[in-house]
Motif scaffolding. Structure first.
Motif, PDB file in Angstrom:
ATOM      1  N   SER B   3       0.810  -1.229   0.000  1.00 39.01           N
ATOM      2  CA  SER B   3       0.000   0.000   0.000  1.00 39.01           C
ATOM      3  C   SER B   3       0.847   1.283   0.000  1.00 39.01           C
ATOM      4  N   VAL B   4       1.444   1.507  -1.141  1.00 47.97           N
ATOM      5  CA  VAL B   4       2.296   2.686  -1.283  1.00 47.97           C
ATOM      6  C   VAL B   4       1.482   3.868  -1.772  1.00 47.97           C
ATOM      7  N   CYS B   5       1.619   5.005  -1.111  1.00 51.66           N
ATOM      8  CA  CYS B   5       1.013   6.236  -1.592  1.00 51.66           C
ATOM      9  C   CYS B   5       2.127   7.233  -1.824  1.00 51.66           C
ATOM     10  N   HIS B   6       1.929   8.140  -2.742  1.00 52.89           N
ATOM     11  CA  HIS B   6       2.966   9.137  -2.952  1.00 52.89           C
ATOM     12  C   HIS B   6       2.363  10.461  -3.398  1.00 52.89           C
ATOM     13  N   GLU B  12      -1.581  14.192  -5.596  1.00 56.13           N
ATOM     14  CA  GLU B  12      -1.483  12.786  -5.240  1.00 56.13           C
ATOM     15  C   GLU B  12      -1.194  12.006  -6.505  1.00 56.13           C
ATOM     16  N   ARG B  15      -1.955   6.023  -5.243  1.00 53.00           N
ATOM     17  CA  ARG B  15      -2.818   5.759  -4.099  1.00 53.00           C
ATOM     18  C   ARG B  15      -2.895   4.265  -3.841  1.00 53.00           C
ATOM     19  N   ASP B  16      -2.387   3.871  -2.691  1.00 57.01           N
ATOM     20  CA  ASP B  16      -2.598   2.522  -2.202  1.00 57.01           C
ATOM     21  C   ASP B  16      -2.244   1.430  -3.203  1.00 57.01           C
ATOM     22  N   THR B  51       5.963   8.655  -0.025  1.00 52.81           N
ATOM     23  CA  THR B  51       5.477   9.441   1.100  1.00 52.81           C
ATOM     24  C   THR B  51       4.937   8.528   2.196  1.00 52.81           C
ATOM     25  N   LYS B  52       4.276   7.461   1.765  1.00 54.64           N
ATOM     26  CA  LYS B  52       3.699   6.538   2.731  1.00 54.64           C
ATOM     27  C   LYS B  52       3.879   5.114   2.213  1.00 54.64           C
ATOM     28  N   GLY B  53       3.842   4.149   3.099  1.00 51.53           N
ATOM     29  CA  GLY B  53       3.959   2.764   2.650  1.00 51.53           C
ATOM     30  C   GLY B  53       5.410   2.335   2.581  1.00 51.53           C
ATOM     31  N   GLU B  54       5.609   1.059   2.307  1.00 49.45           N
ATOM     32  CA  GLU B  54       6.974   0.562   2.306  1.00 49.45           C
ATOM     33  C   GLU B  54       7.215  -0.445   1.203  1.00 49.45           C
TER      34      GLU B  54
END
Lengths: 270, 251
Positions: B3-6, B12, B15-16, B51-54
Motif C-alpha cells: 500500500s504505497v502512496c505518494h 497525489e 494511491r494505495d 510518502t507513505k507505505g513501504e
C-alpha cells in the motif's frame, strides 16, 4: 518524365532553398587573410599611402624579428614569459576547475561562491597589481598571482556551467548501479563536463596572455611584455610590432593546441 | 510492495498500490501516461522514497549478485566517452572487479546479448537497438536479483523493438530472471509479462492484475489467446487513457 514535361508546359523544378548554416573549416582561408592584410600593409607603407608613423613596414618588422632571433634575445625574452604563462595559468585553471566542480555539486558552496565569483569577475586584475606586489613581492610571485587570478574566474564560470549540463540520467544510472560518490564525479561528471571546460579554457588562456604583458610591466628585466613596453615607451614601432606578433602567434598556438586536445579527448562527441 | 502512496507537493500521484513481484517472473506495469509507472520503479530501485507505505525485499539476494536492483533505462544511459567494454566495466570497477575476472564477465554478457563483435565500439557508432542491448548487457553484468526496466523499448523503432523482444524472451528462457517492466505498449506487456498490472490514471491505483500462463517462448504475434488478453487489457485502459489524454497539466 520527358513526355510529361512535353505535355504540361507549367512544369518546372522545385526551387532549392536548403543548405547553408553549416560552417566548415578551411584552414588556408585563415592563412590567406593574414597574408593579404600583411601584403596590403607592405604595399601601403612602401607607396607612402600609409605613413611610417602610422604603421611600420612589415618587412622592417621582419628584419627586427630576425635580429632579435640572431642576437639570442628572442629566447631570453620568450623563456621567462612562457614560464610565467605556464605557472600562472596552471595555478589559475586548476583552482578554477576544482572550485567550479564544487560549485556544480554542492548547494552551500554554490550559494556562497557564485555571488563571490560574480563580484571578482569584473575587477580589472591589472588594477590589483600593486596589491599583488605587496602580497607576493616584486618577483615572480606577483606575476603568477596576477595571471592565476585572471584565469581563475572565467574557468570557474565555464566549469560549473559545464557540470550543470552533465546529463542527469547518466548520474542516476551511476547511482542505480551503486557507484560511489567519488566514482560518479570522476567517471561521469568530469568527462561529461570536459567539453564545456575546454571551451572555457580557450577564453581563460587568451586572458592569461593579455595579463602576461600587464604582469611584466612591473620589475621584469626579460619577457615579451617587458620588451613591448620598452619599445612602446621609445616609440620604436618596429620592435613594438615584433613583440605584438609574438603574442599573436602565441595565441594562435594555444588555441590550436586546445583544438588538438579537444580532438583527442572529445572523440566520443557525435 | 505494500500500500504505497505518494505525493508530489499537493498532487497525489499514487494511491494505495500493492504489488507482489515473484522470483523468476516478469511483472509488467501498464497504464496511461502520467500515472506514476516510472515513479513506482524509482521506489523499487531505491532512487526515491514514497510518502507513505513501504517497499520490502523478501529473502536475501542470490550469492554473487553485485547490484540486486538494477535498472535498464529508456534512453540507454550509456557513457558516450566509453566503449561498449568500458561501459560494462564501469559498473564492475566499483566492486573491485578488474583485469581478467572483469574481462570474463564482460565477454559472457556480450556473448549472451550477441554483442561480442562490438566490444570496442563507441556508443555513437551504434544504433538505438544496439545501445539498448549494451544497456541490458551492463545490467546483466552485475547479476541483478531484479531488473527494473523503464520503457526499455520505447525509444526504438518497431522492427528493432520486435527483435529485442525476441532477444529478451530467449534471454529469459535460457536463464530466467526477475524483472519489473514498465511500458505503455500493451503488445510488449502481453508478450513479456507473466503478470500484467494495470494502473489507472492519476492518482495511480491498481485497476486489475492479469496473470498470463502461456510460456514466453510460445507467445508469437497473432497468437489467438494473446490477442484476447491484449483486447481485455485495452478494454480496461481505453477510458482511462482517453481521460488522461484530455487532462490539463498544471505544472
Amino acid at each position: 518524365m520527358s513526355d510529361i514535361s512535353a505535355v504540361s508546359p507549367g512544369l518546372r523544378p522545385v526551387t532549392y532553398r536548403g543548405g547553408g548554416f553549416v560552417p566548415s573549416p578551411r584552414r588556408w582561408v585563415g592563412f590567406m587573410v593574414f597574408v593579404l592584410l600583411i601584403l596590403l600593409a607592405e604595399w601601403g607603407t612602401r607607396t607612402g599611402w600609409i605613413s611610417q608613423l602610422t604603421l611600420p613596414k612589415p618587412s622592417d618588422v621582419l628584419v627586427t624579428f630576425q635580429s632579435l632571433y640572431d642576437s639570442g634575445l628572442l629566447f631570453k625574452h620568450l623563456g621567462p614569459s612562457l614560464g610565467r604563462l605556464f605557472m600562472g595559468a596552471l595555478i589559475g585553471v586548476s583552482a578554477g576547475v576544482s572550485v567550479g566542480v564544487l560549485i556544480g555539486l554542492f548547494t552551500y558552496i554554490r550559494s556562497g561562491m557564485v555571488p563571490l565569483v560574480a563580484a571578482i569577475f569584473p575587477i580589472p586584475k591589472i588594477a590589483l597589481l600593486p596589491l599583488f606586489v605587496i602580497w607576493f613581492g616584486i618577483g615572480e610571485g606577483s606575476k603568477y598571482a596576477l595571471i592565476a587570478f585572471g584565469t581563475f574566474t572565467p574557468t570557474v564560470v565555464a566549469t560549473y556551467g559545464a557540470v550543470d549540463n552533465v546529463d542527469r540520467t547518466l548520474i542516476r544510472m551511476g547511482q542505480s548501479f551503486g557507484l560511489t560518490w567519488f566514482s560518479i564525479v570522476r567517471k561521469i561528471v568530469l568527462p561529461g563536463a570536459m567539453p564545456g571546460i575546454l571551451s572555457g579554457l580557450r577564453i581563460s588562456l587568451a586572458i592569461a596572455i593579455i595579463l602576461l604583458v600587464a604582469a611584466e610591466m612591473l620589475g621584469a628585466e626579460y619577457g615579451i611584455g617587458a620588451y613591448i613596453l620598452e619599445a612602446g615607451s621609445l616609440y620604436d614601432l618596429d620592435r613594438l610590432f615584433a613583440g605584438v606578433v609574438i603574442l599573436s602567434v602565441l595565441g594562435v598556438l594555444v588555441s590550436a593546441s586546445i583544438g588538438l586536445v579537444e580532438n583527442r579527448l572529445l572523440k566520443w562527441r557525435v | 510492495m505494500n500500500s504505497v502512496c505518494h505525493f508530489y507537493g499537493a498532487t497525489e500521484v499514487l494511491r494505495d498500490i500493492s504489488v507482489e513481484i515473484p522470483n523468476g517472473r516478469i511483472v509488467c506495469l501498464v497504464g496511461p501516461s502520467g500515472c506514476g509507472k516510472s515513479t513506482i520503479l524509482r521506489f523499487l530501485g531505491g532512487l526515491e522514497l514514497p510518502t507513505k507505505g513501504e517497499i520490502m525485499q523478501l529473502g536475501d539476494p542470490p550469492e554473487g549478485s553485485l547490484n540486486p536492483l538494477t535498472y535498464v533505462f529508456q534512453d540507454f544511459a550509456l557513457l558516450p566517452w566509453r566503449t561498449v567494454r568500458g561501459n560494462i566495466s564501469l559498473v564492475l570497477e566499483d566492486h573491485n572487479i578488474r583485469g581478467e575476472k572483469a574481462e570474463a564477465i564482460i565477454d559472457d554478457v556480450l556473448e549472451r546479448t550477441k554483442l561480442l563483435d562490438f566490444k570496442n565500439a563507441l556508443p555513437k557508432q551504434l544504433s538505438g537497438g544496439m545501445k539498448q542491448r549494451v544497456a541490458i548487457a551492463r545490467a546483466l553484468a552485475v547479476k541483478p536479483a531484479v531488473m527494473l526496466m523503464d520503457e526499455p523499448l520505447s525509444a526504438l523503432d518497431s522492427q528493432t523493438r520486435e527483435l529485442l523482444m525476441e532477444d529478451l524472451v530467449s534471454l529469459w528462457t535460457r536463464q530466467p530472471f526477475t524483472a519489473v517492466y514498465v511500458t505503455h505498449n500493451l503488445a510488449e506487456a502481453v508478450r513479456l509479462g507473466h503478470k500484467v498490472v494495470v494502473l489507472s490514471r492519476r492518482p495511480g491505483q491498481v485497476r486489475d492484475i492479469v496473470e498470463i500462463e502461456t510460456p514466453l517462448a510460445e507467445r508469437k504475434t497473432g497468437h489467438a489467446e494473446m490477442e484476447k488478453v491484449q483486447d481485455k487489457l485495452w478494454d480496461l485502459m481505453r477510458d482511462e487513457a482517453r481521460a488522461a489524454d484530455e487532462e490539463l497539466v498544471n505544472v
